[in-house]
Motif scaffolding. Structure first.
Motif, mmCIF file in Angstrom:
data_model
loop_
_atom_site.group_PDB
_atom_site.id
_atom_site.type_symbol
_atom_site.label_atom_id
_atom_site.label_comp_id
_atom_site.label_asym_id
_atom_site.label_seq_id
_atom_site.Cartn_x
_atom_site.Cartn_y
_atom_site.Cartn_z
ATOM 1 N N TRP A 85 57.468 -41.820 47.704
ATOM 2 C CA TRP A 85 56.595 -41.424 46.588
ATOM 3 C C TRP A 85 57.414 -41.133 45.330
ATOM 4 O O TRP A 85 56.958 -41.359 44.216
ATOM 5 C CB TRP A 85 55.772 -40.192 46.945
ATOM 6 N N TYR A 123 52.031 -37.784 60.054
ATOM 7 C CA TYR A 123 53.437 -37.599 60.402
ATOM 8 C C TYR A 123 53.802 -36.115 60.369
ATOM 9 O O TYR A 123 54.491 -35.610 61.262
ATOM 10 C CB TYR A 123 54.341 -38.351 59.425
ATOM 11 N N HIS A 150 50.490 -40.161 55.852
ATOM 12 C CA HIS A 150 51.655 -39.278 55.746
ATOM 13 C C HIS A 150 51.359 -37.918 56.363
ATOM 14 O O HIS A 150 52.201 -37.333 57.046
ATOM 15 C CB HIS A 150 52.053 -39.122 54.274
ATOM 16 N N HIS A 164 58.639 -41.430 53.650
ATOM 17 C CA HIS A 164 57.532 -41.432 52.706
ATOM 18 C C HIS A 164 57.726 -40.417 51.585
ATOM 19 O O HIS A 164 57.344 -40.673 50.442
ATOM 20 C CB HIS A 164 56.215 -41.171 53.442
ATOM 21 N N THR A 165 58.314 -39.269 51.902
ATOM 22 C CA THR A 165 58.569 -38.288 50.858
ATOM 23 C C THR A 165 59.452 -38.880 49.770
ATOM 24 O O THR A 165 59.190 -38.716 48.567
ATOM 25 C CB THR A 165 59.244 -37.032 51.440
ATOM 26 N N GLN A 212 59.837 -46.447 61.489
ATOM 27 C CA GLN A 212 60.150 -45.331 60.595
ATOM 28 C C GLN A 212 61.594 -44.851 60.765
ATOM 29 O O GLN A 212 61.920 -43.720 60.417
ATOM 30 C CB GLN A 212 59.165 -44.180 60.841
ATOM 31 N N HIS A 239 58.060 -39.040 57.810
ATOM 32 C CA HIS A 239 57.880 -38.002 56.794
ATOM 33 C C HIS A 239 58.965 -38.079 55.716
ATOM 34 O O HIS A 239 58.670 -38.088 54.509
ATOM 35 C CB HIS A 239 57.891 -36.632 57.462
ATOM 36 N N HIS A 291 46.900 -43.383 52.135
ATOM 37 C CA HIS A 291 48.243 -43.441 52.704
ATOM 38 C C HIS A 291 48.929 -42.084 52.641
ATOM 39 O O HIS A 291 49.670 -41.723 53.558
ATOM 40 C CB HIS A 291 49.078 -44.493 51.972
ATOM 41 N N HIS A 292 48.689 -41.322 51.595
ATOM 42 C CA HIS A 292 49.304 -39.999 51.476
ATOM 43 C C HIS A 292 48.545 -38.957 52.290
ATOM 44 O O HIS A 292 49.123 -38.251 53.123
ATOM 45 C CB HIS A 292 49.361 -39.572 50.005
ATOM 46 N N LEU A 301 53.432 -31.099 53.771
ATOM 47 C CA LEU A 301 53.119 -32.376 53.147
ATOM 48 C C LEU A 301 53.327 -32.225 51.646
ATOM 49 O O LEU A 301 52.633 -31.426 51.009
ATOM 50 C CB LEU A 301 51.676 -32.793 53.441
#
Length: 210
Positions: free
Chosen positions: A127, A76, A73, A123-124, A191, A120, A68-69, A46
């Motif tokens: 951010w 995931y 996340h 979202h990575t 996703q 994953h 959320h993180h 993560l």
């Protein structure tokens, strides 16, 4: 607590606060980027937020960012690692590489890799496209591409927001370089990622529709 569609469409449309296009020129030259961290053993990690939880206030509050993180996340990541534990050989390639070959993933974990791996990676990158005091009109290579492709930045924002509003349910809006080499706006459900269709992602323009 979920990041909702309306919130991020408004955020992008306002061109204030969080979104930034400053690194897009690098993405043009390197359209598929392996940005997801994995340990030496192939365990998916993560990534830490590249700023404090409250860095994007008043646009996104610290509680929402942390939830959320750290929860969403992280789930995931945990579920993706559980799936890959069944096939240790799949821990060697990057997660982006797995998504680009999603139809070759063993059928018993394919859905998990698609959903959790996609979540994953998405979202990575998500951010990384935001920062405190970001936003504003783009300049340089990205400005030239937007003006050439869409007519103006205002027209790009309009089309980008309309694409998001037209996506039923959960999904993402992307600026991609298609297989013909042209830039276009597209959307994916849930996703999913354009990587799964062999399309190059223009790394720094995307927004979550939850």
């Amino acid at each position: 607590m979920m990041l909702n569609r309306r919130y991020f469409l408004i955020l992008l449309g306002a061109s204030t606060g969080a979104l930034t296009l400053e690194s897009f020129a690098f993405a043009i030259n390197n359209p598929i980027l392996d940005v997801v961290a994995q340990s030496a053993t192939g365990t998916v990690q993560l990534p830490p937020l590249p700023y404090a939880y409250d860095a994007l206030e008043p646009y996104i509050d610290a509680t929402t960012m942390q939830f959320h993180h750290d929860k969403h996340h992280a789930a995931y990541v945990n579920n993706l690692n559980k799936a890959l534990d069944k096939y240790p050989e799949l821990k060697k390639p990057s997660i982006e590489s797995l998504l680009k070959k999603i139809n070759q993933i063993p059928s018993d974990i394919r859905t998990s890799v698609k959903n959790n791996g996609g979540g994953h990676v998405n979202h990575t990158m998500f951010w990384q496209i935001m920062k405190s005091n970001g936003g504003g009109e783009p300049t340089g290579a990205i400005a030239n591409i937007i003006n050439k492709t869409f007519g103006s930045f205002a027209d790009f924002k309009k089309q980008f927001n309309e694409a998001g509003a037209g996506r039923f349910g959960s999904g993402w809006v992307w600026l991609v370089r298609n297989k013909r080499g042209n830039f276009e706006i597209t959307t994916t459900a849930n996703q999913d990622s354009p990587l799964m269709e062999g399309i190059a992602v223009a790394r720094l323009i995307r927004t979550l529709l939850a």
